[in-house]
Design a protein around this motif. Sequence first.
Motif, PDB file in Angstrom:
ATOM      1  N   TRP A   1      46.705  38.382  29.128  1.00  0.00           N
ATOM      2  CA  TRP A   1      45.288  38.154  28.873  1.00  0.00           C
ATOM      3  C   TRP A   1      44.492  39.446  28.848  1.00  0.00           C
ATOM      4  O   TRP A   1      43.572  39.613  28.028  1.00  0.00           O
ATOM      5  N   ALA A   2      44.845  40.397  29.699  1.00  0.00           N
ATOM      6  CA  ALA A   2      44.179  41.694  29.633  1.00  0.00           C
ATOM      7  C   ALA A   2      44.517  42.403  28.326  1.00  0.00           C
ATOM      8  O   ALA A   2      43.663  43.046  27.712  1.00  0.00           O
ATOM      9  N   ALA A   3      45.772  42.273  27.870  1.00  0.00           N
ATOM     10  CA  ALA A   3      46.161  42.879  26.604  1.00  0.00           C
ATOM     11  C   ALA A   3      45.415  42.254  25.431  1.00  0.00           C
ATOM     12  O   ALA A   3      45.213  42.899  24.389  1.00  0.00           O
ATOM     13  N   ALA A   4      45.001  41.005  25.588  1.00  0.00           N
ATOM     14  CA  ALA A   4      44.260  40.313  24.532  1.00  0.00           C
ATOM     15  C   ALA A   4      42.756  40.583  24.599  1.00  0.00           C
ATOM     16  O   ALA A   4      42.002  40.030  23.804  1.00  0.00           O
ATOM     17  N   GLY A   5      42.333  41.412  25.558  1.00  0.00           N
ATOM     18  CA  GLY A   5      40.928  41.782  25.640  1.00  0.00           C
ATOM     19  C   GLY A   5      40.110  41.011  26.650  1.00  0.00           C
ATOM     20  O   GLY A   5      38.886  41.176  26.726  1.00  0.00           O
ATOM     21  N   TYR A   6      40.750  40.173  27.436  1.00  0.00           N
ATOM     22  CA  TYR A   6      40.062  39.370  28.434  1.00  0.00           C
ATOM     23  C   TYR A   6      40.070  40.047  29.805  1.00  0.00           C
ATOM     24  O   TYR A   6      40.961  40.849  30.116  1.00  0.00           O
ATOM     25  N   HIS A   7      39.093  39.685  30.619  1.00  0.00           N
ATOM     26  CA  HIS A   7      39.271  39.827  32.061  1.00  0.00           C
ATOM     27  C   HIS A   7      40.273  38.748  32.485  1.00  0.00           C
ATOM     28  O   HIS A   7      40.310  37.655  31.910  1.00  0.00           O
ATOM     29  N   TYR A   8      41.048  39.065  33.493  1.00  0.00           N
ATOM     30  CA  TYR A   8      42.075  38.115  33.954  1.00  0.00           C
ATOM     31  C   TYR A   8      42.145  38.178  35.471  1.00  0.00           C
ATOM     32  O   TYR A   8      42.301  39.262  36.059  1.00  0.00           O
ATOM     33  N   VAL A   9      41.994  37.037  36.101  1.00  0.00           N
ATOM     34  CA  VAL A   9      42.087  36.945  37.566  1.00  0.00           C
ATOM     35  C   VAL A   9      43.200  35.960  37.909  1.00  0.00           C
ATOM     36  O   VAL A   9      43.198  34.820  37.425  1.00  0.00           O
TER      37      VAL A   9
END
Length: 328
Positions: free
Chosen positions: A105-113
């Motif tokens: 998800w970070a690689a896709a441009g999102y914040h991810y928790v």
Amino acid sequence: MPFSDMSREALESYRPDLPAPADFDERWTATLAEARAAGGEVAVTPVDAGLALIEASDVTFPGFGGDPVRAWWLRPRGLTATAPVVVEFNGYGGGRGLVHERLLWAAAGYHYVFMDTRGQGSAWGNGGDTADASGGGDAGAPALPGFMTRGVREVETYYFRRLLTDAARCVDAVRTLPGIDPTRVVVAGASQGGGLAIAAAGLVPDVAGALVDVPFLCHIERGVRVAEHDPYQEIARYLAVHRDREEETFRTLAYVDGVHHAARAQAPALFSVALRDDVCPPSTVYAAYHAWAGPAQMVVYPYNGHEGGQAYQQRRQLTFLDHLWENR
């Protein structure tokens, strides 16, 4: 091994009549109010995970009873624009593991928790860091299953009441993190994580979306009766000894059942089900899917077991969220 729960046609129309406990909403409103009133700070500590393109932090937030719950927070390094966030919950027995394990998800441009699971983290994966403090202090340190019967005699003492509250409080905490768009919070998970995503969407009904894969904790009584493996069979083994506690046990379980939380969830949802799943039988997944109050789509994997769609489903999730933002 082939698993026969119901035919595909029967599943498509399976809508069991499962009334929620009369005080379901009242109890959960009080539980969340108590957790929020307990206070506690959201603490963020940068982590050097050796990832040149990903910025990572260790987050601690107050969960049930104000207990400290850990999470990883990942995002693209140098991200300056406000962006949506995917909040993911883990499968049964696992902990949050290591930062570099979950980069999609970070690689896709999102914040991810990625939320750690209180008291769990010693059955598979790379460990957990959150004790079940309200479940017994040091005795609540990460341990092996089973958790299904921990405190099950009363709703107030039941383990999953604490864990579902953590999931809702995680959404609260995430909305305070810098750079995150609080109107675009997506909850996600597979198996136990899918059950927690359903609960979070029901308890915090203004989340923007839900990604729910082969969820656990749905139509629990049926799961106990037809699933071939744990975790549902923990309940069956418990009742094989405590023969006089069936009614009280299923009464407690009703408060965490994803069917009832789904009926309160308003966000657009993407579900998946595996028709050879002998851990979370397809009928239990369809029960929650058909109860979902908001718009929902189902992806079916006819030849898979509890592993579900894995990377194929992730590809669908990326597309689903792209369309979700386009339509907002």
